[in-house]
Design a protein around this motif. Sequence first.
Motif, PDB file in Angstrom:
ATOM      1  N   TYR A 259       0.837  -1.199   0.000  1.00  0.00           N
ATOM      2  CA  TYR A 259       0.000   0.000   0.000  1.00  0.00           C
ATOM      3  C   TYR A 259       0.873   1.252   0.000  1.00  0.00           C
ATOM      4  O   TYR A 259       0.653   2.175  -0.786  1.00  0.00           O
ATOM      5  CB  TYR A 259      -0.935  -0.005   1.208  1.00  0.00           C
ATOM      6  N   LEU A 260       1.871   1.287   0.887  1.00  0.00           N
ATOM      7  CA  LEU A 260       2.736   2.464   0.988  1.00  0.00           C
ATOM      8  C   LEU A 260       3.578   2.654  -0.266  1.00  0.00           C
ATOM      9  O   LEU A 260       3.826   3.786  -0.693  1.00  0.00           O
ATOM     10  CB  LEU A 260       3.621   2.355   2.234  1.00  0.00           C
ATOM     11  N   LEU A 261       4.027   1.556  -0.873  1.00  0.00           N
ATOM     12  CA  LEU A 261       4.802   1.663  -2.110  1.00  0.00           C
ATOM     13  C   LEU A 261       3.960   2.264  -3.234  1.00  0.00           C
ATOM     14  O   LEU A 261       4.453   3.036  -4.048  1.00  0.00           O
ATOM     15  CB  LEU A 261       5.321   0.282  -2.536  1.00  0.00           C
TER      16      LEU A 261
ATOM     17  N   GLN B 267       7.316   7.698   0.050  1.00  0.00           N
ATOM     18  CA  GLN B 267       8.285   7.391   1.103  1.00  0.00           C
ATOM     19  C   GLN B 267       9.402   6.509   0.547  1.00  0.00           C
ATOM     20  O   GLN B 267       9.168   5.699  -0.359  1.00  0.00           O
ATOM     21  CB  GLN B 267       7.612   6.639   2.257  1.00  0.00           C
ATOM     22  N   THR B 268      10.591   6.662   1.111  1.00  0.00           N
ATOM     23  CA  THR B 268      11.694   5.794   0.722  1.00  0.00           C
ATOM     24  C   THR B 268      11.432   4.386   1.247  1.00  0.00           C
ATOM     25  O   THR B 268      10.593   4.185   2.141  1.00  0.00           O
ATOM     26  CB  THR B 268      13.034   6.289   1.298  1.00  0.00           C
ATOM     27  N   ILE B 269      12.160   3.430   0.717  1.00  0.00           N
ATOM     28  CA  ILE B 269      12.025   2.045   1.180  1.00  0.00           C
ATOM     29  C   ILE B 269      12.380   1.969   2.662  1.00  0.00           C
ATOM     30  O   ILE B 269      11.711   1.288   3.436  1.00  0.00           O
ATOM     31  CB  ILE B 269      12.904   1.089   0.351  1.00  0.00           C
ATOM     32  N   GLY B 270      13.398   2.698   3.067  1.00  0.00           N
ATOM     33  CA  GLY B 270      13.775   2.723   4.482  1.00  0.00           C
ATOM     34  C   GLY B 270      12.679   3.281   5.371  1.00  0.00           C
ATOM     35  O   GLY B 270      12.419   2.761   6.454  1.00  0.00           O
ATOM     36  N   GLN B 271      12.022   4.334   4.928  1.00  0.00           N
ATOM     37  CA  GLN B 271      10.915   4.914   5.703  1.00  0.00           C
ATOM     38  C   GLN B 271       9.748   3.938   5.791  1.00  0.00           C
ATOM     39  O   GLN B 271       9.121   3.808   6.850  1.00  0.00           O
ATOM     40  CB  GLN B 271      10.448   6.224   5.059  1.00  0.00           C
ATOM     41  N   ILE B 272       9.456   3.250   4.696  1.00  0.00           N
ATOM     42  CA  ILE B 272       8.376   2.266   4.708  1.00  0.00           C
ATOM     43  C   ILE B 272       8.724   1.125   5.652  1.00  0.00           C
ATOM     44  O   ILE B 272       7.892   0.727   6.478  1.00  0.00           O
ATOM     45  CB  ILE B 272       8.089   1.748   3.284  1.00  0.00           C
TER      46      ILE B 272
ATOM     47  N   PRO C 232      11.730  -4.405  -3.017  1.00  0.00           N
ATOM     48  CA  PRO C 232      10.660  -3.404  -2.905  1.00  0.00           C
ATOM     49  C   PRO C 232      10.792  -2.289  -3.961  1.00  0.00           C
ATOM     50  O   PRO C 232       9.800  -1.878  -4.555  1.00  0.00           O
ATOM     51  CB  PRO C 232      10.807  -2.845  -1.495  1.00  0.00           C
ATOM     52  N   GLN C 233      12.022  -1.834  -4.209  1.00  0.00           N
ATOM     53  CA  GLN C 233      12.214  -0.757  -5.191  1.00  0.00           C
ATOM     54  C   GLN C 233      11.879  -1.228  -6.600  1.00  0.00           C
ATOM     55  O   GLN C 233      11.218  -0.515  -7.366  1.00  0.00           O
ATOM     56  CB  GLN C 233      13.649  -0.225  -5.147  1.00  0.00           C
ATOM     57  N   ALA C 234      12.295  -2.438  -6.950  1.00  0.00           N
ATOM     58  CA  ALA C 234      11.972  -2.970  -8.279  1.00  0.00           C
ATOM     59  C   ALA C 234      10.464  -3.162  -8.422  1.00  0.00           C
ATOM     60  O   ALA C 234       9.892  -2.869  -9.481  1.00  0.00           O
ATOM     61  CB  ALA C 234      12.711  -4.290  -8.510  1.00  0.00           C
ATOM     62  N   TRP C 235       9.809  -3.622  -7.350  1.00  0.00           N
ATOM     63  CA  TRP C 235       8.352  -3.789  -7.386  1.00  0.00           C
ATOM     64  C   TRP C 235       7.671  -2.441  -7.615  1.00  0.00           C
ATOM     65  O   TRP C 235       6.771  -2.317  -8.439  1.00  0.00           O
ATOM     66  CB  TRP C 235       7.871  -4.421  -6.079  1.00  0.00           C
ATOM     67  N   ARG C 236       8.126  -1.431  -6.881  1.00  0.00           N
ATOM     68  CA  ARG C 236       7.551  -0.088  -7.020  1.00  0.00           C
ATOM     69  C   ARG C 236       7.752   0.434  -8.444  1.00  0.00           C
ATOM     70  O   ARG C 236       6.812   0.937  -9.066  1.00  0.00           O
ATOM     71  CB  ARG C 236       8.189   0.863  -6.018  1.00  0.00           C
ATOM     72  N   ASN C 237       8.963   0.302  -8.960  1.00  0.00           N
ATOM     73  CA  ASN C 237       9.246   0.795 -10.309  1.00  0.00           C
ATOM     74  C   ASN C 237       8.356   0.115 -11.345  1.00  0.00           C
ATOM     75  O   ASN C 237       7.824   0.778 -12.235  1.00  0.00           O
ATOM     76  CB  ASN C 237      10.712   0.578 -10.668  1.00  0.00           C
ATOM     77  N   GLU C 238       8.198  -1.172 -11.240  1.00  0.00           N
ATOM     78  CA  GLU C 238       7.386  -1.924 -12.195  1.00  0.00           C
ATOM     79  C   GLU C 238       5.915  -1.527 -12.119  1.00  0.00           C
ATOM     80  O   GLU C 238       5.263  -1.331 -13.134  1.00  0.00           O
ATOM     81  CB  GLU C 238       7.531  -3.415 -11.928  1.00  0.00           C
ATOM     82  N   HIS C 239       5.399  -1.408 -10.908  1.00  0.00           N
ATOM     83  CA  HIS C 239       3.972  -1.119 -10.757  1.00  0.00           C
ATOM     84  C   HIS C 239       3.622   0.345 -10.953  1.00  0.00           C
ATOM     85  O   HIS C 239       2.522   0.656 -11.409  1.00  0.00           O
ATOM     86  CB  HIS C 239       3.473  -1.662  -9.406  1.00  0.00           C
TER      87      HIS C 239
END
Length: 87
Positions: free
Chosen positions: A37-39, A44-49, A73-80
């Motif tokens: 949800y947060l991504l 927020q950065t991955i660290g903040q999440i 998490p970053q790759a998931w965020r970028n893709e979605h």
Amino acid sequence: MVHSIFPTSSQMAAVFRFIEENYRQPITLCDIAQAIYLLQKTEQTIGQIAESIGYQDICHFSRYFRQFYGTSPQAWRNEHLCCVAAS
């Protein structure tokens, strides 16, 4: 031969492994759902999440995330986010 009423250290280790594997997973699933949800909804950065859902170590969070989604998490965020922006 005298039998002890106390479990051996290997028996206790097996019990703790069972508990960790079977009772941590539902908590982790809730954590990962919150992270998704947060991504999607925040910048927020991955660290903040990771910190906001209770992980003090970003590597630990990323390891659990990768276990469930097969990617970081970053790759998931970028893709979605790419797919959301293209819609």
